[in-house]
Design a protein around this motif. Structure first.
Motif, PDB file in Angstrom:
ATOM      1  N   ILE A  38      73.491  61.869  31.019  1.00  0.00           N
ATOM      2  CA  ILE A  38      74.243  60.795  30.216  1.00  0.00           C
ATOM      3  C   ILE A  38      73.521  59.876  29.529  1.00  0.00           C
ATOM      4  CG2 ILE A  38      74.369  59.352  32.271  1.00  0.00           C
ATOM      5  CD1 ILE A  38      77.432  58.901  31.696  1.00  0.00           C
ATOM      6  N   ASP A  39      72.087  59.719  29.688  1.00  0.00           N
ATOM      7  CA  ASP A  39      71.410  58.773  29.207  1.00  0.00           C
ATOM      8  C   ASP A  39      70.683  59.484  28.097  1.00  0.00           C
ATOM      9  OD1 ASP A  39      72.176  56.555  30.905  1.00  0.00           O
ATOM     10  OD2 ASP A  39      70.449  57.275  32.374  1.00  0.00           O
ATOM     11  N   ASN A  40      70.886  60.790  27.664  1.00  0.00           N
ATOM     12  CA  ASN A  40      70.205  61.673  26.664  1.00  0.00           C
ATOM     13  C   ASN A  40      71.300  62.426  25.983  1.00  0.00           C
ATOM     14  OD1 ASN A  40      68.275  62.586  25.023  1.00  0.00           O
ATOM     15  ND2 ASN A  40      66.924  63.596  26.848  1.00  0.00           N
ATOM     16  N   LYS A  71      69.881  65.243  23.820  1.00  0.00           N
ATOM     17  CA  LYS A  71      69.113  66.310  24.268  1.00  0.00           C
ATOM     18  C   LYS A  71      69.734  67.683  23.928  1.00  0.00           C
ATOM     19  CE  LYS A  71      66.281  68.364  27.385  1.00  0.00           C
ATOM     20  NZ  LYS A  71      64.916  68.521  27.228  1.00  0.00           N
ATOM     21  N   GLU A  72      68.849  68.783  23.623  1.00  0.00           N
ATOM     22  CA  GLU A  72      69.358  70.039  23.269  1.00  0.00           C
ATOM     23  C   GLU A  72      69.199  70.959  24.504  1.00  0.00           C
ATOM     24  OE1 GLU A  72      67.516  71.512  19.725  1.00  0.00           O
ATOM     25  OE2 GLU A  72      68.805  70.585  18.514  1.00  0.00           O
ATOM     26  N   VAL A  73      70.195  71.700  24.627  1.00  0.00           N
ATOM     27  CA  VAL A  73      70.113  72.771  25.827  1.00  0.00           C
ATOM     28  C   VAL A  73      70.520  74.117  25.290  1.00  0.00           C
ATOM     29  CG1 VAL A  73      70.903  70.945  27.461  1.00  0.00           C
ATOM     30  CG2 VAL A  73      72.491  72.507  26.458  1.00  0.00           C
ATOM     31  N   VAL A  99      73.596  68.256  24.096  1.00  0.00           N
ATOM     32  CA  VAL A  99      74.523  68.279  25.186  1.00  0.00           C
ATOM     33  C   VAL A  99      75.837  67.612  24.927  1.00  0.00           C
ATOM     34  CG1 VAL A  99      73.537  66.311  26.234  1.00  0.00           C
ATOM     35  CG2 VAL A  99      74.507  68.040  27.606  1.00  0.00           C
ATOM     36  N   LYS A 100      75.768  66.549  24.102  1.00  0.00           N
ATOM     37  CA  LYS A 100      77.117  66.023  23.756  1.00  0.00           C
ATOM     38  C   LYS A 100      77.966  66.713  23.023  1.00  0.00           C
ATOM     39  CE  LYS A 100      75.733  63.662  19.450  1.00  0.00           C
ATOM     40  NZ  LYS A 100      75.537  62.412  18.605  1.00  0.00           N
ATOM     41  N   ASN A 101      77.476  67.967  22.280  1.00  0.00           N
ATOM     42  CA  ASN A 101      78.341  68.830  21.565  1.00  0.00           C
ATOM     43  C   ASN A 101      78.837  70.067  22.251  1.00  0.00           C
ATOM     44  OD1 ASN A 101      78.380  66.843  19.437  1.00  0.00           O
ATOM     45  ND2 ASN A 101      76.588  67.814  18.644  1.00  0.00           N
ATOM     46  N   LEU A 102      78.520  70.164  23.713  1.00  0.00           N
ATOM     47  CA  LEU A 102      78.976  71.465  24.302  1.00  0.00           C
ATOM     48  C   LEU A 102      80.353  71.664  24.271  1.00  0.00           C
ATOM     49  CD1 LEU A 102      76.389  71.313  27.499  1.00  0.00           C
ATOM     50  CD2 LEU A 102      76.435  73.125  25.625  1.00  0.00           C
TER      51      LEU A 102
END
Length: 220
Positions: free
Chosen positions: A83-85, A88-90, A197-200
């Motif tokens: 949530i703080d990042n 971040k790409e996963v 991660v926000k676009n998963l």
């Protein structure tokens, strides 16, 4: 490098952590509603590896095909952890590719054959992926009886869910069962597409039944 992987669309839910020394820590959830225990399983592998979430460098997540609810639980859990990042790409990957990779890694002679992974989507529909010469050449895509009868003639079917369609439609294909192993899982994850991660988003292959029925009416 510490690497955490979550998969919720295989027969069991897997949480796998590989640490910088290549030690592997795994939790396998088999109970009903095991998605409820996903966060705890992550906590357990992190504690067992004597690290913490802030020290995990890479993350991988299974986006399908399979249970839409299971995928959303996994995505929500990972987004909560990061949530703080949010930038971040996963790594994202398909569970059908893991089933294929596990089969050919454990049985190298299979790689010479054309293989198809079938996962049950509905009573009359499957999520299908087809592989040849080590590569996916079709899918994942939701398919129906006509495809299963006409397009899988030369394929060995992978996954125990394929047995359901073999029996239902009296297919003559051989069905091969293979256990999932962490090595195959990790291999597929690092080949996956990287997404913030926000676009998963889940891999969503099913059209609403109302849309399918309307399309069928138009073709009559």
């Amino acid at each position: 490098m510490n690497f955490l992987i979550i998969s919720t669309t295989l027969k069991n839910i897997f949480v796998v952590l590989k640490d910088e020394k290549n030690n592997i820590y795994t939790r396998t959830l088999t109970e009903n509603k095991s998605g409820n225990y996903l966060a705890n399983a992550i906590k357990e592998v992190v504690e067992e590896s004597k690290t913490n979430i802030k020290n995990i460098d890479e993350f991988g997540i299974d986006i399908g095909p399979g249970s839409f609810t299971g995928i959303r639980v996994a995505i929500s859990t990972l987004q909560g952890l990061l949530i703080d990042n949010p930038e971040k790409e996963v790594y994202t990957f398909f569970s059908s590719d893991v089933l294929y990779r596990s089969a050919v890694n454990n049985n190298p002679d299979l790689k010479k054959n054309k293989l198809a992974v079938l996962k049950r989507a509905r009573e009359n529909a499957a999520y299908a992926s087809i592989y040849e010469n080590g590569k996916r050449i079709f899918g994942p895509q939701m398919v129906f009886e006509e495809f299963l009868r006409d397009s899988l003639n030369n394929c060995i079917l992978i996954n125990e869910e394929a047995e359901y369609f073999k029996n239902k439609y009296k297919l003559e294909n051989e069905v091969f069962y293979s256990n999932i192993d962490e090595k195959s899982l990790i291999e597929e994850v690092i080949k996956g597409k990287r997404v913030k991660v926000k676009n998963l988003k889940p891999l969503y292959l099913q059209k609403p039944l109302a849309v399918e029925n309307l399309e069928k009416e138009k073709t009559k």
